[in-house]
Motif scaffolding. Structure first.
Motif, PDB file in Angstrom:
ATOM      1  N   VAL A 166       0.705  -1.267   0.107  1.00  0.00           N
ATOM      2  CA  VAL A 166      -0.053  -0.033   0.016  1.00  0.00           C
ATOM      3  C   VAL A 166       0.924   1.271  -0.067  1.00  0.00           C
ATOM      4  O   VAL A 166       0.451   2.219  -0.789  1.00  0.00           O
ATOM      5  CB  VAL A 166      -1.086  -0.035   1.308  1.00  0.00           C
ATOM      6  N   ASP A 170       0.958   3.793  -3.118  1.00  0.00           N
ATOM      7  CA  ASP A 170       0.772   5.314  -2.828  1.00  0.00           C
ATOM      8  C   ASP A 170       2.088   6.100  -3.179  1.00  0.00           C
ATOM      9  O   ASP A 170       1.938   7.046  -3.862  1.00  0.00           O
ATOM     10  CB  ASP A 170       0.373   5.270  -1.480  1.00  0.00           C
ATOM     11  N   ARG A 175      -2.750   4.970  -6.901  1.00  0.00           N
ATOM     12  CA  ARG A 175      -4.318   4.673  -6.257  1.00  0.00           C
ATOM     13  C   ARG A 175      -5.241   5.271  -7.195  1.00  0.00           C
ATOM     14  O   ARG A 175      -5.077   6.309  -7.897  1.00  0.00           O
ATOM     15  CB  ARG A 175      -4.453   5.509  -4.881  1.00  0.00           C
ATOM     16  N   ALA A 204      -8.857   2.299   3.076  1.00  0.00           N
ATOM     17  CA  ALA A 204      -7.643   2.934   2.202  1.00  0.00           C
ATOM     18  C   ALA A 204      -6.379   2.085   2.426  1.00  0.00           C
ATOM     19  O   ALA A 204      -5.359   2.398   1.656  1.00  0.00           O
ATOM     20  CB  ALA A 204      -7.576   4.357   2.269  1.00  0.00           C
ATOM     21  N   SER A 209      -8.056  -1.385  -1.907  1.00  0.00           N
ATOM     22  CA  SER A 209      -8.578  -0.234  -2.143  1.00  0.00           C
ATOM     23  C   SER A 209      -8.111   0.462  -3.379  1.00  0.00           C
ATOM     24  O   SER A 209      -8.638   1.500  -3.843  1.00  0.00           O
ATOM     25  CB  SER A 209      -8.293   0.945  -0.911  1.00  0.00           C
ATOM     26  N   PHE A 210      -7.110  -0.178  -3.961  1.00  0.00           N
ATOM     27  CA  PHE A 210      -6.306   0.154  -5.237  1.00  0.00           C
ATOM     28  C   PHE A 210      -7.218  -0.273  -6.518  1.00  0.00           C
ATOM     29  O   PHE A 210      -6.997  -0.284  -7.638  1.00  0.00           O
ATOM     30  CB  PHE A 210      -5.174  -0.358  -5.397  1.00  0.00           C
TER      31      PHE A 210
END
Length: 339
Positions: A166, A170, A175, A204, A209-210
């Motif tokens: 993550v 990011d 994202r 997130a 969440s991606f």
């Protein structure tokens, strides 16, 4: 000799098929003087009747020719770039909703299938849409990071791997943005409350969440963590609750090394980890189902002897810190009881 010459001439006539007079040929010459009379032998050759000039009683059979193949379908019309973006986002969303990994190949194949073509070039795509390019870059980073993460660690945990991925995605700004989140026209718009926004902020921190699907659906993750037969499609959220983080593994590794076990191998530590998992890791928690493999805990332990590496040093520091904390808690409890 006469018969041979006559039959040869008749054969030539038969092969040429142009002299009907040769259909009846005399194979024996007429009687000569001074010889005995011989009845002429007439040989009839079975030939098809010759065609007449008017075609009065002979008609040629007409064999119809095969029909030519149909013309190739016209090429698909080029798809505008905004529409192509919407197709890619919709395909990735449908794939991820089924619990599968929305890879570049899967999204591109789904878009081509929706348009009835074999590859994207037939849709007049001169450059990759932004959504498809984001998926391609994310897939390359994910595969490279998973391989390096597993190769550099004696004990690898999916919980820590997800957190690192993550942060990595990011950092590369992969994202999905507002432009990539094309709404579904069939959905009804409802005003979102503050609780729903809080849930989005909480989610997130997850790999899902991606918009690429759950982490357990990534082929490289399933390969290295042996998730082929343990994690079913769509069970990523429930499986994450049983995953063990790196702090727990470091604590157990430190206690395993301090126990002075003669068999200091990865296989022995894996058995020790499963034993503690079935006992609730010493926290008094009851397990609803017995843990039979490290894949159910999201842990990968390398085989062979445990070497003195970075993780063993960290595990020793963690074990020492936990031991000092336990001694301090015991001392404070004794002091409170004496007072």
């Amino acid at each position: 000799r006469a018969a041979t010459s006559a039959s040869l001439s008749c054969f030539r006539c038969l092969r040429a098929f142009i002299q009907p007079r040769c259909r009846r040929c005399v194979l024996v010459e007429p009687r000569r003087a001074g010889t005995s009379s011989v009845t002429p032998a007439v040989a009839t050759m079975h030939l098809p009747p010759p065609p007449l000039v008017g075609g009065a009683h002979f008609a040629q059979v007409h064999i119809p020719s095969s029909h030519p193949p149909p013309n190739a379908p016209p090429p698909a019309p080029p798809v505008p770039l905004p529409e192509m973006e919407a197709l890619c986002v919709s395909a990735a969303r449908e794939i991820a909703s089924r619990g599968a990994f929305a890879s570049y190949q899967a999204v591109a194949s789904r878009v081509c299938a929706s348009r009835g073509v074999a590859h994207l070039a037939q849709l007049g795509v001169s450059q990759l849409p932004r959504a498809l390019e984001r998926i391609w870059r994310a897939e390359q980073l994910i595969d490279a990071h998973v391989v390096s993460y597993v190769g550099m660690r004696f004990v690898a945990c999916l919980a820590d791997l997800e957190r690192d991925l993550v942060l990595l995605l990011d950092a590369y700004q992969l994202r999905p943005t507002g432009a990539d989140r094309i709404p579904n026209p069939e959905e009804i718009e409802i005003d979102e409350s503050e609780d729903e926004h809080a849930d989005e902020n909480k989610d997130a921190s997850s790999f899902a969440s991606f918009g690429l699907g759950p982490l357990v659906s990534v082929p490289a993750v399933r390969h290295y963590f042996a998730l082929a037969g343990t994690v079913t499609t769509g069970a990523g959220a429930n499986q994450r609750d049983r995953f063990v983080d790196g702090a727990t593994c470091a604590r157990l590794l430190g206690s395993f090394l301090e126990a002075g076990t003669p068999n200091r191998t990865g296989e022995a530590f894996a058995a020790y980890l499963l034993e503690n998992a079935n006992r609730g890791f010493g926290r008094g928690e009851e397990q609803n189902a017995a843990v039979s493999s490290l894949a159910e805990l999201g842990v990968r332990v390398s085989g062979g002897p445990i070497e003195h590496g970075v993780q063993t040093v960290v595990a020793g520091h963690v074990a020492s810190a936990l031991r000092r904390e336990a001694e301090r808690a015991e001392h404070e409890a004794l002091a409170a009881a004496a007072a």
